[in-house]
Scaffold this active site. Sequence first.
Site, PDB file in Angstrom:
ATOM      1  N   ASN A   9       1.040  -1.205  -0.059  1.00  0.00           N
ATOM      2  CA  ASN A   9      -0.090   0.168   0.163  1.00  0.00           C
ATOM      3  C   ASN A   9       0.658   1.395   0.114  1.00  0.00           C
ATOM      4  O   ASN A   9       1.534   1.316   0.692  1.00  0.00           O
ATOM      5  CB  ASN A   9      -0.454  -0.090   1.291  1.00  0.00           C
ATOM      6  CG  ASN A   9      -1.604   1.348   1.184  1.00  0.00           C
ATOM      7  OD1 ASN A   9      -1.914   2.084   0.543  1.00  0.00           O
ATOM      8  ND2 ASN A   9      -2.079   1.698   2.797  1.00  0.00           N
ATOM      9  N   LYS A  11       0.086   3.440  -0.446  1.00  0.00           N
ATOM     10  CA  LYS A  11      -0.719   5.339   0.076  1.00  0.00           C
ATOM     11  C   LYS A  11      -0.772   6.573  -0.882  1.00  0.00           C
ATOM     12  O   LYS A  11      -0.640   5.984  -1.930  1.00  0.00           O
ATOM     13  CB  LYS A  11      -0.373   6.099   1.559  1.00  0.00           C
ATOM     14  CG  LYS A  11      -0.117   4.504   2.561  1.00  0.00           C
ATOM     15  CD  LYS A  11       0.876   4.630   4.151  1.00  0.00           C
ATOM     16  CE  LYS A  11       0.569   3.478   4.630  1.00  0.00           C
ATOM     17  NZ  LYS A  11       0.576   3.532   5.840  1.00  0.00           N
ATOM     18  N   HIS A  94      -9.758   0.554   5.046  1.00  0.00           N
ATOM     19  CA  HIS A  94      -8.146   1.081   5.585  1.00  0.00           C
ATOM     20  C   HIS A  94      -8.163   1.947   7.287  1.00  0.00           C
ATOM     21  O   HIS A  94      -9.095   2.179   6.965  1.00  0.00           O
ATOM     22  CB  HIS A  94      -7.505   1.691   4.866  1.00  0.00           C
ATOM     23  CG  HIS A  94      -5.304   1.773   5.172  1.00  0.00           C
ATOM     24  ND1 HIS A  94      -5.025   2.169   5.856  1.00  0.00           N
ATOM     25  CD2 HIS A  94      -4.623   0.669   4.611  1.00  0.00           C
ATOM     26  CE1 HIS A  94      -4.147   2.113   6.597  1.00  0.00           C
ATOM     27  NE2 HIS A  94      -3.461   1.387   5.413  1.00  0.00           N
ATOM     28  N   GLU A  96      -6.474   4.291   8.305  1.00  0.00           N
ATOM     29  CA  GLU A  96      -6.022   5.705   8.015  1.00  0.00           C
ATOM     30  C   GLU A  96      -7.796   6.750   6.835  1.00  0.00           C
ATOM     31  O   GLU A  96      -7.781   7.544   7.121  1.00  0.00           O
ATOM     32  CB  GLU A  96      -4.736   6.448   7.185  1.00  0.00           C
ATOM     33  CG  GLU A  96      -3.436   5.906   7.518  1.00  0.00           C
ATOM     34  CD  GLU A  96      -2.638   5.480   6.595  1.00  0.00           C
ATOM     35  OE1 GLU A  96      -3.037   5.372   5.426  1.00  0.00           O
ATOM     36  OE2 GLU A  96      -1.548   4.662   7.283  1.00  0.00           O
ATOM     37  N   GLU A 166      -4.523  -5.365  11.315  1.00  0.00           N
ATOM     38  CA  GLU A 166      -3.608  -4.283  11.682  1.00  0.00           C
ATOM     39  C   GLU A 166      -4.212  -3.465  12.234  1.00  0.00           C
ATOM     40  O   GLU A 166      -4.725  -2.358  12.631  1.00  0.00           O
ATOM     41  CB  GLU A 166      -3.606  -3.051  10.114  1.00  0.00           C
ATOM     42  CG  GLU A 166      -3.362  -4.253   8.865  1.00  0.00           C
ATOM     43  CD  GLU A 166      -3.118  -2.464   7.304  1.00  0.00           C
ATOM     44  OE1 GLU A 166      -1.985  -3.590   6.691  1.00  0.00           O
ATOM     45  OE2 GLU A 166      -3.940  -1.736   7.176  1.00  0.00           O
ATOM     46  N   GLY A 172       2.836   2.251  10.261  1.00  0.00           N
ATOM     47  CA  GLY A 172       3.536   3.480  10.195  1.00  0.00           C
ATOM     48  C   GLY A 172       3.785   3.957  11.654  1.00  0.00           C
ATOM     49  O   GLY A 172       5.118   5.223  10.914  1.00  0.00           O
ATOM     50  N   SER A 213       4.028  -2.172   9.950  1.00  0.00           N
ATOM     51  CA  SER A 213       5.369  -2.108  10.321  1.00  0.00           C
ATOM     52  C   SER A 213       6.023  -3.835  10.372  1.00  0.00           C
ATOM     53  O   SER A 213       7.433  -4.256  10.859  1.00  0.00           O
ATOM     54  CB  SER A 213       5.463  -1.591  11.852  1.00  0.00           C
ATOM     55  OG  SER A 213       5.491  -0.195  11.811  1.00  0.00           O
TER      56      SER A 213
END
Length: 251
Positions: A9, A11, A94, A96, A166, A172, A213
């Site tokens: 991904n 982003k 996701h 985010e 996740e 991240g 990560s």
Amino acid sequence: MRKPFVAGNWKMNKTVDKATLLVADMLPGLEAVKTVDRVVCPPFTSLMVVAGMLAGTEIGLGAQNMHWEESGAYTGDVSPDMVKEFCEYVIIGHSERRAYFNETDESVNKKIKAAIKVGLTPIVCVGETLAQYDAGQTEAVVSAQVKADFAGIDPKDAMDLVVAYEPIWAIGTGKAATSDQANDIIKNAVRKNLAVQFGEEVAQNMRILYGGSVNAANAKEFFAMSDIDGGLIGGASMKPEDFVKIVEAAA
Ligand code: PEP
């Protein structure tokens, strides 16, 4: 036997020229690892160019989001059919998008159904926040997400769906969950609830990834776990050598 699956991904990173260079750099390495399903998910603006570069390879292309409606007055958004013009996959839910763009389990559910309708394979993300993790609520939170996100989906459509666990606090941040922690949640909160929803056989066939990560050094440990079938990779998927190593670790 579930075939390992690794998706990158990117982003909101990489202009078209940089995306082109990145794909050119990683393509030979990725092509060599035939025993893993490999997917890259660049931003919308690069999908067409990357689709051209991947034509004739077995490497899949995914978008990072889409709307659930077929068309209409949704300025700035992209429909399932538009994604399907270039992609086989789409990331849905996701963290985010859940955190910054009001993505909810309800919209995730609509998007999964819309993706299935046009023949896209969704990569559905679930995971808990740091506060929920600290409060010992991980299993309850992830179970509730799985139940809500997949509600009303026909078991015959579920087999090919991909899920990514996740933990939000691991994305991240450089702080990965331990492989035991991740495997435990995938087994007891994700796969178990998928089995309730779709039956044991379907759930045993669905690929469930860990994301947060993952890097070239820790990937093998995650992918060796019984219920972790691969990874959703953010930052490291934009470093060609590292991404290829992560894919190799899943083989
Ligand atoms: C992600 O973007 O889904 C992700 C897991 O990011 P990172 O690998 O950078 O933690």
